[in-house]
Write an enzyme that holds these catalytic residues in place. Structure first.
Site, PDB file in Angstrom:
ATOM      1  N   CYS A   1       1.036  -1.234   0.077  1.00 51.21           N
ATOM      2  CA  CYS A   1       0.068  -0.103   0.088  1.00 51.21           C
ATOM      3  C   CYS A   1       0.908   1.402  -0.086  1.00 51.21           C
ATOM      4  O   CYS A   1       0.371   2.271  -0.158  1.00 51.21           O
ATOM      5  CB  CYS A   1      -0.892   0.023   1.268  1.00 51.21           C
ATOM      6  SG  CYS A   1      -2.037  -1.335   1.095  1.00 51.21           S
TER       7      CYS A   1
ATOM      8  N   HIS B   1      -3.033   7.441   2.494  1.00 52.38           N
ATOM      9  CA  HIS B   1      -3.572   6.023   1.842  1.00 52.38           C
ATOM     10  C   HIS B   1      -4.973   5.670   2.404  1.00 52.38           C
ATOM     11  O   HIS B   1      -4.979   5.616   3.753  1.00 52.38           O
ATOM     12  CB  HIS B   1      -2.428   4.847   2.261  1.00 52.38           C
ATOM     13  CG  HIS B   1      -2.961   3.472   2.059  1.00 52.38           C
ATOM     14  ND1 HIS B   1      -3.580   3.189   0.841  1.00 52.38           N
ATOM     15  CD2 HIS B   1      -2.817   2.593   2.874  1.00 52.38           C
ATOM     16  CE1 HIS B   1      -3.859   1.960   0.997  1.00 52.38           C
ATOM     17  NE2 HIS B   1      -3.604   1.397   2.478  1.00 52.38           N
TER      18      HIS B   1
ATOM     19  N   ASN C   1     -10.395   0.062  -0.010  1.00 49.23           N
ATOM     20  CA  ASN C   1      -8.725   0.035   0.130  1.00 49.23           C
ATOM     21  C   ASN C   1      -8.209  -0.507  -1.327  1.00 49.23           C
ATOM     22  O   ASN C   1      -8.358  -1.917  -1.355  1.00 49.23           O
ATOM     23  CB  ASN C   1      -8.358  -0.489   1.186  1.00 49.23           C
ATOM     24  CG  ASN C   1      -6.764  -0.650   1.352  1.00 49.23           C
ATOM     25  OD1 ASN C   1      -5.986  -0.365   0.599  1.00 49.23           O
ATOM     26  ND2 ASN C   1      -6.115  -0.771   2.709  1.00 49.23           N
TER      27      ASN C   1
HETATM   28  O1  UT7 Z   1      -3.792  -1.159   3.635  1.00 50.09           O
HETATM   29  C1  UT7 Z   1      -2.713  -1.418   4.431  1.00 50.09           C
HETATM   30  C2  UT7 Z   1      -2.761  -1.340   5.790  1.00 50.09           C
HETATM   31  N1  UT7 Z   1      -4.123  -1.636   6.455  1.00 50.09           N
HETATM   32  C3  UT7 Z   1      -4.488  -1.354   7.454  1.00 50.09           C
HETATM   33  O2  UT7 Z   1      -4.126  -0.304   8.101  1.00 50.09           O
HETATM   34  C4  UT7 Z   1      -5.785  -1.764   8.079  1.00 50.09           C
HETATM   35  C5  UT7 Z   1      -5.727  -1.907   9.647  1.00 50.09           C
HETATM   36  N2  UT7 Z   1      -6.902  -2.408  10.225  1.00 50.09           N
HETATM   37  C6  UT7 Z   1      -8.258  -2.135  10.041  1.00 50.09           C
HETATM   38  O3  UT7 Z   1      -8.381  -1.586   9.235  1.00 50.09           O
HETATM   39  C7  UT7 Z   1      -8.939  -2.768  11.183  1.00 50.09           C
HETATM   40  O4  UT7 Z   1      -8.258  -3.600  12.264  1.00 50.09           O
HETATM   41  C8  UT7 Z   1     -10.176  -3.762  10.289  1.00 50.09           C
HETATM   42  C9  UT7 Z   1     -11.035  -3.133   9.844  1.00 50.09           C
HETATM   43  C10 UT7 Z   1      -9.175  -4.856   9.637  1.00 50.09           C
HETATM   44  C11 UT7 Z   1     -10.817  -4.604  11.559  1.00 50.09           C
HETATM   45  O5  UT7 Z   1     -11.389  -3.529  12.600  1.00 50.09           O
HETATM   46  P1  UT7 Z   1     -11.345  -3.865  13.898  1.00 50.09           P
HETATM   47  O6  UT7 Z   1     -12.136  -2.910  14.600  1.00 50.09           O
HETATM   48  O7  UT7 Z   1      -9.671  -3.574  14.354  1.00 50.09           O
HETATM   49  O8  UT7 Z   1     -11.753  -5.009  14.457  1.00 50.09           O
HETATM   50  P2  UT7 Z   1     -11.097  -6.388  15.017  1.00 50.09           P
HETATM   51  O9  UT7 Z   1     -10.228  -7.139  13.934  1.00 50.09           O
HETATM   52  O10 UT7 Z   1     -10.561  -6.196  16.225  1.00 50.09           O
HETATM   53  O11 UT7 Z   1     -12.469  -7.292  15.246  1.00 50.09           O
HETATM   54  C12 UT7 Z   1     -13.498  -7.087  16.072  1.00 50.09           C
HETATM   55  C13 UT7 Z   1     -14.497  -8.036  15.751  1.00 50.09           C
HETATM   56  C14 UT7 Z   1     -13.997  -9.325  15.880  1.00 50.09           C
HETATM   57  O12 UT7 Z   1     -14.815 -10.223  16.741  1.00 50.09           O
HETATM   58  P3  UT7 Z   1     -14.888 -10.594  18.212  1.00 50.09           P
HETATM   59  O13 UT7 Z   1     -13.472 -11.438  17.956  1.00 50.09           O
HETATM   60  O14 UT7 Z   1     -14.769  -9.401  18.967  1.00 50.09           O
HETATM   61  O15 UT7 Z   1     -15.915 -11.622  18.289  1.00 50.09           O
HETATM   62  C15 UT7 Z   1     -13.895  -9.994  14.399  1.00 50.09           C
HETATM   63  O16 UT7 Z   1     -14.245 -11.314  14.285  1.00 50.09           O
HETATM   64  O17 UT7 Z   1     -15.308  -7.814  14.667  1.00 50.09           O
HETATM   65  C16 UT7 Z   1     -15.225  -9.180  13.899  1.00 50.09           C
HETATM   66  N3  UT7 Z   1     -15.282  -8.914  12.492  1.00 50.09           N
HETATM   67  C17 UT7 Z   1     -16.483  -8.687  11.769  1.00 50.09           C
HETATM   68  N4  UT7 Z   1     -17.480  -8.505  11.851  1.00 50.09           N
HETATM   69  C18 UT7 Z   1     -18.460  -8.421  11.131  1.00 50.09           C
HETATM   70  C19 UT7 Z   1     -14.172  -8.810  11.635  1.00 50.09           C
HETATM   71  N5  UT7 Z   1     -14.556  -8.775  10.269  1.00 50.09           N
HETATM   72  C20 UT7 Z   1     -15.755  -8.567  10.462  1.00 50.09           C
HETATM   73  C21 UT7 Z   1     -16.837  -8.122   9.412  1.00 50.09           C
HETATM   74  N6  UT7 Z   1     -18.059  -8.107   9.713  1.00 50.09           N
HETATM   75  N7  UT7 Z   1     -16.462  -7.923   8.198  1.00 50.09           N
END
Ligand code: UT7
Length: 341
Positions: free
Chosen positions: A117, A260, A290
């Site tokens: 990215c 980005h 993204n």
């Molecule tokens: O482009 C290169 C660089 N990329 C980045 O910088 C991206 C960085 N990270 C992010 O954008 C975020 O971390 C994400 C969007 C990927 C995830 O968001 P988050 O707020 O960090 O969520 P999380 O990974 O902590 O997950 C929270 C909960 C989890 O469930 P539990 O374990 O709390 O029960 C996940 O399983 O959300 C769940 N989850 C979803 N739920 C519904 C993960 N993806 C989804 C989804 N829909 N699509």
């Protein structure tokens, strides 16, 4: 006494973007994955994204964006093509020569840059080096990714974020103090954290092991929560360094902030850490998702076409992604024609 002449600067003279016509909404994804429009909007800021049609490759996106950047610059050619991508058409050869050929640029220098990215910023530094060294008078830098080709369609944590697109700039040799001259590009990496964002299989490590790729190992994986933290810290830090290198008087000297488009919450966090007010932040993630290396280039081209980014704006750019790799730079935005719409 004779002093050495300053090296020429890379000056943005043309810009273009291309997003494939097919659009996938959050509801489309929620129909096949355990997710919802509400979760995706609130956690990422994304409402819809553009995706390629079956059979389309990165070069198809790159050619369209490259053609528009060349037209925007007045229709001339380029002496080199640099393509930033994580999704080349094939593992070998590089995709840039094919793109150069399809653009009718002849037997020019052409190669790929792989920096996930941060690819557009690494590509800018590379193109600026080609110009400063006198290797090329003008360089077509294209950042293109067909990211959906490496995403596991069953992985809700990445399938809702990543999408496809391409952006391009034509850089010409010019003076360091003229509008459009790319400032010092601040770059960094941390390979000890490479495992946060990776496609585990398909490279020499797995192929030389003699063990076939395990289920899903050919797909992109991201440890989102940890990546988030590093993304905010590294983009804020490299932005400050780029501002200092430009001699700008802190983040408030920037009229426009282009980062980005990783996640809407990351963009807000970086801008807040830098103290950049909302009206100066450019964003299109709601409609693009993204798009990997393409993200920053697409954002700049779109903002220019919409008049949100205009001649005279002091502009701060930053990116972060797999590698880990990151960067930032600054420039005074030039007068540009756009041919996208
Ligand atoms: O482009 C290169 C660089 N990329 C980045 O910088 C991206 C960085 N990270 C992010 O954008 C975020 O971390 C994400 C969007 C990927 C995830 O968001 P988050 O707020 O960090 O969520 P999380 O990974 O902590 O997950 C929270 C909960 C989890 O469930 P539990 O374990 O709390 O029960 C996940 O399983 O959300 C769940 N989850 C979803 N739920 C519904 C993960 N993806 C989804 C989804 N829909 N699509």
């Amino acid at each position: 006494m004779t002093g050495r002449a300053a090296a020429p600067a890379a000056v943005i003279a043309g810009i273009g973007r291309y997003l494939p016509p097919d659009v996938v909404t959050n509801d489309d994804l929620a129909a096949r994955l355990d997710t919802s429009d509400e979760w995706i909007r609130s956690r990422t800021g994304i409402a819809s994204r553009h995706v390629i049609a079956p059979g389309t490759a990165t070069s198809d996106l790159a050619v369209e964006a490259g053609r528009r950047a060349l037209a925007s610059a007045g229709g001339g050619g380029a002496e080199a093509v640099v393509l930033a991508t994580t999704t080349p058409d094939q593992p070998c050869p590089a995709t840039a020569p094919l793109v150069a050929d399809r653009l009718g640029l002849g037997r020019v220098a052409a190669f790929d840059v792989s920096s996930v990215c941060s690819g557009f910023l690494y590509g800018l530094a590379t193109a600026a080096g080609l110009i400063a060294s006198g290797t090329a008078e003008n360089v077509l830098l294209i950042a293109a990714d067909a990211f959906t080709t490496i995403i596991d369609p069953a992985d809700r944590s990445t399938a809702v974020i990543f999408a496809d697109g391409a952006g391009a700039v034509l850089l010409r040799s010019g003076l360091p103090n003229e509008p459009g001259a790319v400032g010092r590009v601040v770059l960094g990496s941390d390979g000890s954290l490479g495992g946060l964002i990776e496609v585990p299989a398909g490279g020499s490590r797995q192929r030389s092991s003699g063990v076939a790729a395990g289920p899903g190992e050919d797909f992109f994986r991201m440890r989102g929560r940890e990546t988030f933290r590093h993304a905010v810290g590294r983009m804020a830090e490299s932005s400050r360094t780029a501002l200092a290198a430009a001699g700008w008087d802190g983040p408030l000297a920037a009229d426009r902030f282009a980062a980005h488009q990783a996640n809407g919450r990351i963009l807000t966090a970086v801008a807040e850490e830098l103290g950049i007010p909302p009206e100066r932040r450019l964003s299109n993630i709601e409609r693009t998702g993204n798009t990997g290396a393409a993200s920053l280039a697409v954002l700049l081209a779109e903002a220019t076409a919409r008049g949100e980014l205009a001649a005279g704006h002091k502009t701060l750019l930053t990116a972060f992604g797999g590698g880990l790799a990151w960067g930032a730079t600054s420039l005074l935005w030039p007068e540009l024609k756009t041919v996208d719409d």
